[in-house]
Every structure is written in structure tokens, then in C-alpha cells.
Design an enzyme around this catalytic site. Structure first.
Site, PDB file in Angstrom:
ATOM      1  CB  CYS A  54      -0.411  -5.897  -1.972  1.00  0.00           C
ATOM      2  SG  CYS A  54       0.738  -4.590  -1.564  1.00  0.00           S
ATOM      3  CD  GLU A  92       4.543   0.710   1.721  1.00  0.00           C
ATOM      4  OE1 GLU A  92       3.756   0.068   2.422  1.00  0.00           O
ATOM      5  OE2 GLU A  92       5.702   0.341   1.510  1.00  0.00           O
ATOM      6  CB  THR A 102      -4.548  -0.194   1.585  1.00  0.00           C
ATOM      7  OG1 THR A 102      -4.571  -1.608   1.691  1.00  0.00           O
ATOM      8  CG2 THR A 102      -4.921   0.242   0.190  1.00  0.00           C
ATOM      9  CG  HIS A 160       4.214  -8.508  14.395  1.00  0.00           C
ATOM     10  ND1 HIS A 160       4.228  -9.620  15.204  1.00  0.00           N
ATOM     11  CD2 HIS A 160       5.171  -8.689  13.462  1.00  0.00           C
ATOM     12  CE1 HIS A 160       5.182 -10.428  14.778  1.00  0.00           C
ATOM     13  NE2 HIS A 160       5.766  -9.886  13.725  1.00  0.00           N
TER      14      HIS A 160
END
Ligand code: PEP
Ligand code: MG
Length: 851
Positions: free
Chosen positions: A805, A719, A741, A429
Site C-alpha cells: 500500500c 513497514e 513501502t 507530504h
């Protein structure tokens, strides 16, 4: 048949001698170019890589042949000539040939003191670099006279049991041998390999007549360059040391008594004392620039007023100067634009985009970690997001130090100048947010101990830093430093923009930005991103008072209650999209619907639960029970992404309504946007089919209510491995596929992106993984899934738009991979957009050369 050129071990540098940088090294080749340009270069002989390699194992070249061109009383310099000058080499050794006889001769011409100084300096460097004696025994005496010389020569004899060698051939042979061996040393090898040299990189040497000045006219030596090494702006810089001051002939940067080059009010300058030679030097500089196609530093001597050019080397330069120099050379027609684009390292751009610790500064490293978001910032330690906000309110710079950050910390992160975490990897994060908002960030500093209760962090060496102490986070190097080292400011000048505009002319893959907020979008726009490739909408819910409303929504038990709360969120979301669309007018904006597990929005500690209980007017135990009920064993594989869309459809309904209404609102202002809606975490075609129908329903309702028409495209974020494998039927309902990815790597490896930091370094060190796959796209495994997904997607829909992305988007190898797969675009953090534009152009240009 083409005849093979043969290169001997020794080559006298003449305009026509057979010489090559890959055989004799860059310095030797450059000297030949200077000779060809008719510059007055002293006699020079080049030793090939093979000759130097032989010398290292004791097979010296024919010394008589080597010394032949230099006459009976040679006085020589020996310098390294590696293939790429940046790979370095052993230090130059000057005045080889100095001995008792030369001392006597030079005493006649330049005086006893100057001649003795030369001898002393030679003995010193021979003793230290050739005979490898203790440097402390061979310091230069204050007075250069016969007595101090005798002392040094005696010390040499005492230490080696041999008198100082008098025969120039013996001296030179030993110098060559020691320089050749130094190149093979472990430290030298590691240093050059770090600069990209191959393991078997060769070293050449150049032996050159020393251009010693003597006589009536002006004598001395100097260096001159024509650009500023820091800014790259045109400027004559250098120094000149007249022989009347010193006969050192190895000009130190801080040499006392050095003259200015250009006329200067502060003191005498070369331009004053030798205007003709000065003008000649300036014209040589210009010739070098045009013919060698590079900014060069020229080393010169004046001998009785006559100019000699000893050497020319590429000017050392900062990242900022490298951009300005490349652009100026192309603008002046010296090199084509393609070459200017190729000459700048993309990593240099990333340095320019952020403040950096001055490379010259001393570093007091507290702890190392993963370089997660580039740039450096200094601030006072704070240990909670709340303190970070308080600090910002006081106008005080702070560094937020956390075990790891969670979405709850987002406001604290915005308020902080840098973030440091103990846990997490490059897609954690803290790292993702840090890169997104251009905040320097070091993660995974696992050797740090944080004692939140006492407000103290402890470094691995035991040093303790209290909350309020000043530290610096260097997110480019992955280091945390004590105090505040000197910094270099970000530098986005005209040359930077020009270079990137040229790059755009050459690249053949689109570059978009991952941007969640209007501020991100503005950065993306400033960096000329072609659109937004990923807008993560959940970040919008952590802003301002929305978190509270969001929590109410999560706590709503009935669909109607939930809808009522979502109706309150709707205008906020609409305003978000409207602001984003206005900034991105005329571009593509890909909005990803809500992705994270809901529990991320709930508090994790007692105090937070108490606040929440007040807010939702429920007893604390009920709140605790509900929060517990929402907890998942494996949230990243749980109720998130499209699974929420299926289970609690009201959330996606609200989001899509907000998107369409914002589209209508900006449309009224004449702004058009190619809006794309992306569904996350898909693993089955039916998920998309259901969402497609629902979104179409919302679109029709908004169209009817507003009497307006608009278009949108629907796509899927690939994903999960299953989405890649089932791409052919998924594209029946999706016009585009964007490979996420981060999650795809996580799920392909079965490796938590938030926990991998714990053991990643041992895995990489032991060669289990070549690189951290969250950092560098794993082409072999994850890449194979992506190509399967792309191929199957194209089978199902030939014009499907393909992109990547994940955080890998700005990475060289990922861009190369996406180009090879003929993807339409990549999308990366806004601050990586310039780097990606340049990288994509370089890859396209490199392909042209290969074709
Ligand atoms: C991804 O998974 O690659 C992605 C871009 O989404 P996120 O990082 O938000 O999970
Ligand atoms: Mg994801």
C-alpha cells in the site's frame, strides 16, 4: 527441418517477396501488405537494415540492380522504414532523378513552371539534406523560371566545386548514403531511444517511383485518415492538392489551395470533382482498418484520374484518441479485447484523468522539479496556506508555493489548484496529498528561491515572480511555467470506462485505493477500486475545528483529561467513518490507526504558539516548553504508529470505538462493510498482541452496548525491516499484512523520505541508484525484504492476506512484483487506480503469451 529465409539487400515489393518488419522496417512491410490487398502501389524496392548499415560505411548496394525496376528515366522518392514507425528516421527525399533531361521532358507534359518547381525543390533538398549546405543559401524563389533555377544550380556548384549531379544513379547513391548516416547521428539515436528503440535499432529505406500526374485527367496528391487524431471519433480528415494548383508533390500541412476531401459548403472537395476515386479511397481506408487492424493515414495520388496509394502509416493520435480507437477496433471485431487492452499505454490513461498543458503549447519554463502528482493547473502564486484559503474564498485559482508542506498546510492544499515545493521527494507530504486528491504537484524544485517576507520567488535564471503573479504547475512533467499556456481538458468518456471493464476481466490481482476522506473514497469508487486498502486516519484530524481539539488532547497531562477530549473527538471520527462506509458500501475498507508523531499537530511558529496558548488557556512560555518537550531528534523513528498506541492507548481506543460504532450505524441502514483495522509501524509481535486484546475489548463493549454483532479483521502494516523478518510470529495475531513501502524503503536504505530529494538526482545521475527508490520500488533490496516477509507470513498463517500500500502501489514494476509474489491486492492513490487496473491486466495478458 525448417528452412531459414535469406533476405537480400534489395527486395522488389511484390505480394510474395520475402519481407519482414524486423529486416526491412515497418513501412516496407506495410507497403507489401497494401500490395497484397491489391491496392495500386507504385513500383517500390526495399533496402534491408543491413544494406542501409553498409551504405552508411560507404558500401552501397548494386545501383544498377536497384534502379532496374524503375525504367530509363527514373523519378524516385526515398523514405525511411524503421522497425517501429514511431522511432522516426531521416526526412524523405523526393524527386530523386530530376535533372536537365527530365526537366525538358516534363516541360512538355506538365509545363515549364511546374517542371522547374520540381527541379528547384529537389536541388534544395539535395543541397540541404545530402550535400549538407547552408539552408539559407537554398531558399525557394518566388518565381520558378530558368533564371532562378540557374541561380540555384550555380550556388550549388559554387559551394561544392562540383556541378549538380545529373546521373540518377549518383544522386540516388548520395541520397542513400546521407540518409543512412543521419540514422547513426547522436541526436537521431537519442530521440529514438527515448521512444523505446534499442541502441542497435536498424533503418530500412524504401525507394519508390514518384507518381507524377500529367495529362488530361485530374492529377494531384493527398492524404486521408478516417478518425480524428485528437478525439479518436470516426471522421474523414485530410487534404488534396490538385496538380492544377501546384506540382509540389510533397504536400505540406498548410499547402495553399488544398481541397477538402468530403463535400463541404466552404469550398470545392475531392468528393465533388472525383466522386469515384473518393469512394474508392474510402473503401481502401476500410480495407486498411480491417486487414491491417489499425487506423491508417493513406497517402495517395491521382494520375490522369487513376488512384495510386503511395503509403499508409498509423494515424498519429492523442492519448484520448488511442483509447477510443482501440475500443472501437475491438467493438467492431477487428481486434480482440485483449489486444485493445494491450494497445493503450497506462500513462495515456493518467493523462486523461487530469487537465494537461496542450502538448503543442509553447513552454516558458521557470524551474524544474520532481513530477510528484500528474496534471496541470494555473493560478496566482500564494505563499501560505492561509492565503490559499483566502484566495479560494474569493473564487480565485491559486498555486501554493512552499519550501515544503506540513500537515498544517492541508486546508491550504485543498484550497489551491496546484502545489509547488522546494524540498521533498515523491513520498513527501505534498506529493502524497497531491496524488491523493488529484492536485497537480511539483516537489523538490531546489533551484527556486522563496522570499516569503517580500512575497517573491526567484527562478534560477534570476526572474522574479511576485505573490499574485500567474504561473502554471505541470505535475506530469515536473515543470513550472510562467503564465497560462493552453490546456487540454480531462476526458473520461465511455471508451475509457469500457477499456477498464475489459481490463478487469483479464487481471489477476486486486486493486484498492488509498483514501482518507469521503471525497477520496468517492473518487476511488468512481474509478471502480475494489475497496480501500489504506485509510490514513490522521488526516481527518487536520480538518475543520478538530485540529484545536487534537491539540488539547496532546496537551492533556492526565489520562482522564485526555479521555475527556477524546470523547469530543469520538463523534467526529464516527461521522468520518460512517460517511466513508456509506460510500464504500459492500466493499473492504482498511482503516489504519493513528500513525504520525504528535508534534506534527503543533504549531511551529510564534504566532501559532500564541493562538495555541489562548486555546488551551496556558501561558505562552508553558506552551513553548511543552511543544519543545514533544520535539524529537528523529520523529520518523520516534513516538509514532503503534508506539503511541502502547504509550497513550486512549487514542486507539477512541478510534476503534468510532470504527465499530460507525459499522453498527451503517449496518442499521442495511450497509455492510468488510472492515479491517491496521496497526502501523509494528516491529514486534508483542505490540500486536497488546493491541489485539485492547481492540477486542472495545469491540465487545460496543457489541454489548448496541446489542449488535459485527466482524472485523486485524492486520499489520509491514513497514519496518524487523516486521518483515518477524512476519511468521506477527501473523499469529494478524490476519493480513500490508507492506508500507514508503517507510520500508526509508528504513531499508536508512534514507529520509523527506530529505532524499536533495541529493537523489546526483545519485541517479551517477548511477549509484538506478532510480529514486521512493518512486520505483527497489526490487533487489526492499523487494527482498518483502518476499522474506511474505514467505514467513505464509509460513505462520497459510491464508494470510498480502498486499502493498505504499506510493509504489500504482507503479508497473511494483504491480509486476506483487503479481509474481501472488499478493492479493495492491493499493494506490485514487487517481492511479485506473492506471493500475490497466497495468495489472497488461501484465496478466503478457504472461499468457509467454506461457
Ligand atoms: C508507507 O509507509 O508505505 C505508508 C503507506 O504509510 P505512510 O506513507 O502514511 O507512512
Ligand atoms: Mg508508513
Amino acid at each position: 527441418m525448417q528452412q531459414q529465409t535469406t533476405y537480400g539487400p534489395l527486395t522488389l515489393i511484390t505480394p510474395t517477396a520475402a519481407m519482414k518488419a524486423s529486416v526491412h522496417g515497418g513501412r516496407a512491410k506495410c507497403l507489401q501488405r497494401l500490395v497484397r490487398l491489391e491496392m495500386p502501389v507504385p513500383v517500390t524496392v526495399a533496402l534491408s537494415f543491413d544494406a542501409v548499415h553498409d551504405a552508411a560505411i560507404g558500401n552501397l548496394p548494386d545501383m544498377q540492380k536497384l534502379l532496374g525496376p524503375f525504367g530509363d528515366a527514373p523519378l524516385l522518392s526515398v523514405r525511411p522504414s524503421s522497425q517501429d514507425p514511431d522511432w522516426g528516421g531521416p526526412s524523405a527525399i523526393l524527386n530523386v532523378g530530376m535533372n536537365d533531361a527530365r526537366l525538358a521532358e516534363l516541360t512538355q507534359t506538365i509545363g515549364a513552371e511546374a517542371a522547374t518547381k520540381l527541379y528547384l525543390r529537389f536541388v534544395q533538398s539535395y543541397a540541404i539534406h545530402v550535400a549538407r549546405l547552408d539552408p539559407d543559401e537554398f531558399y525557394l524563389p518566388d518565381v520558378a523560371d530558368a533564371a532562378s533555377l540557374k541561380t540555384m544550380l550555380d550556388t550549388f556548384e559554387f559551394e561544392t566545386d562540383e556541378p549538380f549531379p545529373q546521373d540518377p544513379a549518383v544522386q540516388l547513391a548520395e541520397v542513400l548514403r546521407s540518409m543512412a548516416r543521419a540514422w547513426d547521428g547522436t541526436t537521431a539515436r537519442l530521440l529514438r531511444q527515448a521512444k523505446g528503440a534499442p541502441a542497435d535499432a536498424g533503418l530500412g529505406l524504401v525507394v519508390q517511383a514518384m507518381a507524377l500526374g500529367a495529362g488530361q485527367g485530374e492529377c494531384g496528391q493527398g492524404v486521408m485518415q478516417f478518425v480524428d487524431s485528437t478525439s479518436g471519433a470516426p471522421k474523414i480528415i485530410g487534404r488534396y492538392l490538385s496538380a492544377s494548383k501546384d506540382h509540389a508533390y510533397d504536400l505540406a500541412p498548410d499547402a495553399e489551395g488544398a481541397l477538402y476531401l468530403t463535400r463541404d459548403a466552404r469550398g470545392p472537395a475531392l468528393e465533388d470533382i472525383c466522386p469515384e476515386q473518393y469512394a474508392q479511397l474510402v473503401s481502401y481506408g476500410d480495407i486498411c482498418r480491417r486487414r491491417l487492424r489499425e487506423e491508417m493515414e493513406i497517402k495517395f495520388t491521382l494520375k490522369d484520374g487513376a488512384l495510386q496509394i503511395l503509403d499508409a502509416v498509423r494515424v498519429q493520435r492523442s492519448s484520448r484518441a488511442s483509447v477510443r480507437i482501440a475500443v472501437a477496433l475491438a467493438e467492431d471485431g477487428v481486434i480482440p479485447r485483449e489486444e485493445a487492452v494491450m494497445r493503450v499505454q497506462p500513462s495515456a490513461l493518467s493523462e486523461l484523468l487530469h487537465r494537461q498543458v496542450d502538448p503543442e503549447a509553447k513552454r516558458d519554463v521557470i524551474v524544474g522539479g520532481i513530477a510528484a502528482s500528474p496534471g496541470a493547473a494555473t493560478g496566482r502564486i500564494v505563499l501560505t496556506a492561509h492565503e490559499a484559503q483566502a484566495s479560494a474564498a474569493r473564487g480565485e485559482a491559486c498555486v501554493l508555493v512552499r519550501r515544503e508542506t506540513t500537515p498544517e498546510d492541508i486546508r491550504g492544499m485543498h484550497a489551491a489548484h496546484a502545489v509547488l515545493t522546494m524540498r521533498g521527494g515523491v513520498t513527501s507530504h505534498a506529493a502524497v496529498i497531491g496524488r491523493g486528491i488529484g492536485l497537480p504537484c511539483v516537489v523538490g524544485a531546489s533551484d527556486l528561491t522563496i522570499d516569503r517576507k517580500n512575497g517573491v520567488i526567484t527562478a534560477p535564471d534570476g526572474r522574479r515572480f511576485k505573490a499574485g503573479d500567474v504561473i502554471t504547475v505541470d505535475g506530469s512533467r515536473g515543470q513550472v511555467l510562467a503564465g497560462e499556456p493552453p490546456m487540454l481538458e480531462a476526458a473520461l468518456d465511455g471508451a475509457f470506462q469500457t477499456l477498464l471493464e475489459w481490463a478487469d476481466d483479464f487481471r489477476d490481482i486486486g486493486v484498492r485505493a488509498n483514501a482518507d476522506t469521503p471525497a477520496d473514497a468517492q473518487t476511488a469508487r468512481n474509478f471502480a477500486a475494489e475497496g480501500i486498502g489504506l485509510c490514513r486516519t490522521e488526516h481527518m484530524f487536520f480538518e475543520g475545528d478538530r485540529l484545536g481539539v487534537m491539540r488539547e488532547m496532546i496537551f492533556a497531562e492526565e489520562s482522564d483529561d485526555r479521555k475527556e477530549v477524546l470523547d469530543r473527538l469520538l463523534p467526529m471520527q464516527r461521522a468520518d467513518f460512517q460517511a466513508l462506509f456509506e460510500i464504500m458500501a459492500g466493499k473492504n475498507v482498511c482503516v489504519r490507526l493513528f500513525d504520525p508523531p504528535l508534534h506534527e499537530f503543533l504549531p511551529s511558529d510564534k504566532a501559532g504558539m500564541r493562538d495555541l496558548a489562548e486555546q488551551v488557556a496556558l501561558p505562552l512560555p508553558v506552551v513553548i516548553e511543552r511543544v519543545d518537550a514533544l520535539a524529537e531528534y528523529n520523529p520518523m523513528l520516534g513516538m509514532r504508529g503503534v508506539r503511541l498506541g502502547i504509550a497513550i492507548p486512549e487514542i486507539y481506543d477512541m478510534q476503534t470505538r468510532a470504527i465499530f460504532e460507525a459499522l453498527v450505524a451503517v449496518g442499521k441502514k442495511g450497509i455492510s462493510i468488510n472492515v479491517e483495522i491496521m496497526i502501523p509501524l509494528v516491529s514486534a509481535m508483542r505490540e500486536v498482541e497488546l493491541q489485539k486484546a485492547r481492540i477486542a475489548g472495545v469491540a465487545n463493549a460496543v457489541r454489548a452496548k448496541n446489542k449488535a454483532d459485527f466482524a472485523y479483521r486485524l492486520g499489520v502494516m509491514v513497514e519496518t525491516p524487523r516486521a518483515a523478518l518477524r512476519a511468521q510470529d506477527i501473523v499469529e495475531h494478524a490476519e493480513f499484512l500490508s507492506f508500507g513501502t514508503n517507510d520500508l524503503t526509508q528504513m531499508t536504505y536508512g534514507l529520509s523520505r523527506d530529505d532524499a530529494g536533495r541529493f537523489m538526482s546526483s545519485y541517479v545521475q551517477q548511477g549509484v541508484y538506478a532510480e529514486d527508490p521512493f518512486h520505483t520500488l527497489d526490487i533487489e533490496g526492499v523487494g527482498e525484504l518483502i518476499s522474506i516477509g511474505a514467505e514467513r507470513g505464509r509460513l505462520g498463517r497459510s491464508d494470510v492476506v498480502l498486499s502493498l500500500c505504499g506510493e509504489h502501489g500504482g507503479d508497473r514494476s511494483a504491480i509486476a512484483f506483487c503479481r509474481a509474489q501472488k499478493f492479493d491486492y495492491i493499493s494506490c492513490s485514487p487517481f492511479r487506480v485506473p492506471v493500475a487496473r490497466l497495468t495489472a491486466a497488461q501484465l496478466a495478458l503478457a504472461d499468457r503469451v509467454l506461457r
